[in-house]
Structure formats: C-alpha cells, structure tokens
Enzyme design. Structure first.
Site, PDB file in Angstrom:
ATOM      1  N   MET A   1      16.939  20.584  36.231  1.00 35.36           N
ATOM      2  CA  MET A   1      18.182  21.337  36.253  1.00 35.36           C
ATOM      3  C   MET A   1      17.961  22.722  35.678  1.00 35.36           C
ATOM      4  O   MET A   1      17.028  22.932  34.903  1.00 35.36           O
ATOM      5  CB  MET A   1      19.247  20.617  35.423  1.00 35.36           C
ATOM      6  CG  MET A   1      20.643  21.198  35.587  1.00 35.36           C
ATOM      7  SD  MET A   1      21.745  20.772  34.228  1.00 35.36           S
ATOM      8  CE  MET A   1      21.182  21.948  32.994  1.00 35.36           C
ATOM      9  N   CYS A   2      18.841  23.638  36.033  1.00 35.36           N
ATOM     10  CA  CYS A   2      18.723  24.969  35.462  1.00 35.36           C
ATOM     11  C   CYS A   2      20.032  25.734  35.641  1.00 35.36           C
ATOM     12  O   CYS A   2      20.966  25.268  36.296  1.00 35.36           O
ATOM     13  CB  CYS A   2      17.574  25.744  36.099  1.00 35.36           C
ATOM     14  SG  CYS A   2      17.753  26.032  37.849  1.00 35.36           S
TER      15      CYS A   2
END
Length: 612
Positions: A1-2
């Site tokens: 995720m980011c």
C-alpha cells in the site's frame, strides 16, 4: 500500500507542496518517498507524481515506477489473484510490466479487469499522451480529485481547508482517461470513462449520472466512444424470489440461543451453501494474512514476539469469524492482535456522588478478598464492545489456547478525541462530512493506531500493535442483511424489497465507507484488508438466493446474517454466534460523547470547526 499523488498542470506553473497533504501521504507510506516530474517535449503539460510506499510484499519497490518507454505508474493496491505474482516479486512492478506492453485501451482494461484485490492508480501512458486513473470495483482504496485554475490533482488523501476548493472522491464506477493534448488545447479536462459492467448489462446512462454528482468544477465526463467496459470481477446478484414461505410456519421466538442455532445447523448440515461458505471465506482470509513482506521466509518468530496481523475486534460475529479463520492460517507461534476501542463517557454528577458514597462504604465494610472482589467497580471504559470483546477473547482462547491473543484495550478520553480530531482525523475523513462519518472515522482511527493496554497475569501494561495488516469485517452486513434498516425493508416490501436494498448497499459501499476507512487506517502506516469483500466471497454470496443468506422472520441475533451465524457454530464459536448487530459508534460508545440530538446523516459541525 502507499499514498499516491499526481498533479496535472495545463499551464506553466511552479509546483509547491501543501504541507498537510504531504505529511498525510508520508504517514501512509513510511518506507519509501519519491517524486517524479514528466513534461512533454513541447511544454504542453506537466505531471508531478509522488508516491509514499508502505512495503507489504515482495522486494521493496520505490515508486513512481518509470519503465523504459517513459510510462509512469503510481499504484496503491494488492494483487490477491488474477495476475501471477511470485513470492519475491512486488505487485507494483508486475502491474507496470503488464501495462507497458499495452498499446490499446482494450488491453489496459483487460489487465485491470484481471486483477483481484484492492487498488487505486494513476498511469501516464507516454505514447498518445494519456493519463489513466481509477479505483477497483468496490473502491477499497481511496482516490480524491480536484480541479482548480487549470490544475487537476489526484491524491490518496487531502486536507480540509475552509473556503477553498472542495475535494471529491473519484467515483468507483470505472477507470478514467485524459487526452492530455486535447486538454491543453481546450484548457479544460475531459474524462473519458470506461465503466465497470456485467457482461450484457447496460450501465452507460447511470454511470455518467453517478460521476456528475462529484465531478470537479470545470471538468466534463463522457463515456468512451468505443463502448469499451471493464468486466465485473463478481457475478450478478441473485434476484430470485421464493415462490412461497416455508411449508412449516416459523415462530419468531423459535431460535434464540446457541443451542437453538445448533438445532437449526443440524437441519441444514447437508446444505451445499453452508458447506461451501467456510472454504471460500477461509481462502479470502489466507490471501490477506499470508501476503506479507518478504522478511521471514522460514516463518521465524517476529521480533519481540509482535504480531504481523491485527483485527478490528468487537467480539461480534464478523470479527470473531475473521479471528477464527486467521488462526488457521497464521503460524501458531505468532500472536494475533485484537484491537478493541472504547470511549470514556462522562459521569453525571449524581452518579459521581453515588460512586463516592459507594467507595466510602466499601472502604469501611470490606476487609476480605472475597468482599473486595464483590464490590469492585467496573471500568469507565466498559463499553458494550469491550464487554463482548472480552467474552469473544475467551472463546478464541478456548478455540486455540496455544495462540497468544493480544487483546488490546484502546481507551479514548474526550480530551484526546477532540485533540486528534482537530489535528488529524478531520482531514482524513474529508470530503465526507456527516455525524456518522465523524463517529466511525474517529473510532477506526484510534482502533487502527493500536495503542492501549493488554492484561498479563492480572496486571495491565502499555502496548502498541506492530501489525501492518488490519483485517476489518466491513461488507458482511451489506451483503447478508445485518442492519436494522434491512428488517424494516423486509417488513414493508418482503424479499423483493430486501434484495433491492442489498443491491443498493453494495453499490454505494465505496462512497459511504471504504475510501474513508482506507484514509483513516492508512494514516498509521497500516493497510486495511477486507476479506468479506474478496471477489470470490462476493461472487459466492451474490450467487445465493436471499433466503439462504438471511431469514429476517427469525429474531435479532439469529435471522440477520444467518449464514455467518451457522458458519460460526461450524467453526466452534459459542455465544458470539447469536450476538445481535451493534453499530460501531454505539458499541464503542463514541456516539454518547457528543450531542445526543444529532442524526447520523446531519452535517458534523465538529469536523468543520476542528481542522487546523
């Protein structure tokens, strides 16, 4: 995720970071931070990309990713199926490689339709000067947009600034493409839409209507002229209506206990639907608890005996099933964190005086250990979810006494709630703005932070969860008639009305819940994962007739989410299988900390007033 970010400028401009947005993005992705600016050779446009990576699987891959052809990808997602991802591979690199080989819109749509798992992305396709972006079918990852002064901004998370341009969530109705050269020539941005659609279903007319409600000012949206669509990753909802009620009359109070539920289970033991639900749910959980960073290939214990997986935990049916299934797929030596949040309720003056009087009487009359135990007062944080959570913990300990279950009591005072709402949460909930968004957003933010107390040998000590993965039970109520409004609809409109209500619930879950929850949980550098919204799980539930999933002629605690309750008994769970649904804002008691006259749908003045 980011945390992903892209700013498209159609006129010469100097890019400057909004400090609040940058800090929010950075907290989402603490493992790698990088920017990249793209300009066409004629100076027609400029795209500033930024990505802040939370390393979750494979080898750490910094973003933005630029391939040999000059294409640029920022990707906020996880591949749990559809595209092959080897243990040491990173899904961002896999997606970039697949997209780089695409030369037509249909090929890009084919790749995105194949991916199973949550995602939000922005992709610059150098050949043709196109900018693609969008969210997955359910909108499990946040993506916001705003257009102001010939500048389009796309970001995972924004900031609430009074009297400034309003951010909106990008509708999860499909993916979007911008012709950058055409945008420059007209000084306006047109989104060419490629909608999600079931094969054979016409969704074109409703798609634009949905987008228009949140379209940035100065922008337009049109369905792509080729009529191309993304193939839905789930099967259509079973709309069948029973020809008649069961041949045996159902008495409202027939099933009210665990024992009664076992009798009902025995009558359904050869039911194919019931026998198939555990494997489907179990596989969804397995994908999410085993897709972790490539750090312990030998399954060695985590450092300091800390958990890698946590669960938003109330002790209710949804979180109990997730915990029981996670227990089957996480090595026995690794702990599992159970995140249980409760808000302190202010005591009325009369209650305080009564408590003081009781304490004085206790000190005067209680000398023995037995008397002391009998007179011990309850904790001010004994919210309903705290009580059911502790009961659920005992069930899990009985289910697997060898497992270390870290039951984290996350206690929140009104002072801390007000402070963190002002500093952080108001920005994360934005652009949603109702009383319900405030209550749920705050409760989930504190729960995901994971800072609280755990009990060991009758003592409590401070503890903070180290888990990067947080499982949440959202999606179960929407698919299996878990809310009280489902009973109301069933009573007024029968099975047909209930089916339409469930179809609406799943259709709007991206705009009502998932973007907000992704922003709130991601603020701690942790990733929300939604097993009940796994594509195979949703397809399975969608395939069933509504009466196999819920029987609202039965009482609360049994009829709603009946299929899950029977599943819980098969998994060996006890009283939690018949707990009635309790909304998080009431179970955690946050709703009682504020104005009791408010309605959930009211605009929340606290959010507007608190942001700084």
């Amino acid at each position: 995720m980011c945390g992903i970010f892209c700013q498209l400028s159609l006129s010469p401009t100097t890019f400057e970071w909004d400090k609040t947005i940058y800090e929010h993005l950075k907290r989402r992705g603490p493992d790698s931070n990088q920017d990249l600016t793209v300009k066409d050779k004629y100076g027609t446009y400029q795209c500033v990309f930024s990505a802040h990576v939370l390393h979750m699987r494979g080898l750490l891959t910094p973003q933005p990713v630029e391939d040999d052809n000059g294409n640029v990808l920022v990707w906020n997602g996880e591949i749990f199926g559809g595209l092959p991802v080897m243990p040491k591979e990173n899904d961002t690199a896999v997606v970039s490689q697949c997209l780089s080989s695409c030369s037509s819109p249909s090929q890009i749509l084919s790749i995105l339709s194949t991916v199973r798992g949550p995602w939000g992305f922005v992709y610059y396709q150098k050949a043709g000067d196109y900018l693609w972006f969008g969210r997955d079918f359910f909108g499990r990852r946040s993506l916001l947009w705003m257009f102001d002064a010939e500048v389009l901004t796309l970001t995972s998370v924004a900031a609430h600034e009074p009297d400034q341009s309003v951010w909106q969530e990008v509708p999860a109705v499909g993916v979007y493409r911008i012709d950058l050269k055409a945008a420059k020539e007209s000084s306006t941005v047109t989104f060419e839409v490629y909608p999600w659609a079931h094969a054979g279903n016409d969704v074109m007319s409703t798609c634009i209507e949905t987008i228009s409600a949140s379209l940035p000012s100065g922008c337009t949206a049109v369905i792509n002229q080729s009529g191309l669509v993304l193939t839905s990753p789930v099967c259509p909802l079973n709309m069948s209506i029973p020809e008649s009620l069961s041949g045996t009359e159902i008495h409202p109070h027939m099933y009210q206990s665990v024992k009664d539920l076992e009798q009902l289970l025995a009558s359904k033991e050869n039911n194919d639907e019931l026998n198939r639900v555990i494997p489907v749910l179990s596989e969804a959980v397995r994908r999410r608890v085993q897709s972790l960073p490539f750090e312990n290939p030998d399954n060695s214990p985590p450092k300091n005996d800390r958990a890698s997986v946590a669960i938003l935990f109330s002790g209710g049916i949804d979180s109990m099933i997730l915990a029981a299934l996670a227990d089957q797929h996480i090595p026995a030596h690794q702990p599992i964190d159970l995140l249980n949040v409760a808000f302190k309720l202010k005591e009325p003056k009369k209650q305080k005086e009564s408590a003081k009087k009781h304490k004085k009487q206790k000190n005067e009359s209680s000398n023995s250990k037995t008397d002391g135990a009998a007179c011990r007062t309850s904790s001010p944080f004994d919210a309903p979810d705290r009580i059911t959570g502790k009961a659920g913990l005992k069930e899990l300990q009985n289910l697997n006494p060898e497992r270390r279950w870290n039951f984290i009591e996350i206690n929140v005072t009104q002072e801390e709630l007000q402070k963190m709402r002002q500093e952080r949460i108001c920005h994360l909930v934005h652009p949603l703005d109702t009383v319900l968004d405030d209550s749920i957003g705050c409760a989930v933010w504190f729960a995901a932070r994971g800072a609280g107390l755990i009990s060991e040998d009758s003592d409590q000590r401070l503890f903070t969860s180290s888990a990067k993965v947080i499982l949440t039970g959202i999606g179960a109520d929407e698919q299996l008639a878990g809310y009280s409004r489902h009973r109301v609809r069933y009573k007024t409109s029968g099975h047909e009305g209930l089916i339409h209500e469930l179809a609406m619930e799943l259709g709007r879950i991206s705009s009502r819940n998932l973007g907000r929850d992704d922003r709130v949980i991601g603020d701690h550098g942790k990733e929300a994962r939604f097993p009940y919204l796994d594509e195979d799980v949703v397809s399975y539930f969608n395939s069933l007739p509504v009466w196999e999933k819920a029987d609202l002629s039965l009482p609360r605690g049994v009829g709603e989410k009946l299929l899950l309750r029977l599943t819980a008994r098969q998994l060996g769970l006890g009283q939690s299988a018949v707990l009635p649904k309790r909304a998080m804002q009431f179970g955690s008691r946050i709703a009682k900390m504020e104005d009791n006259q408010e309605k959930a749908s009211d605009k929340c003045t606290r959010l507007f007033a608190s942001c700084k």
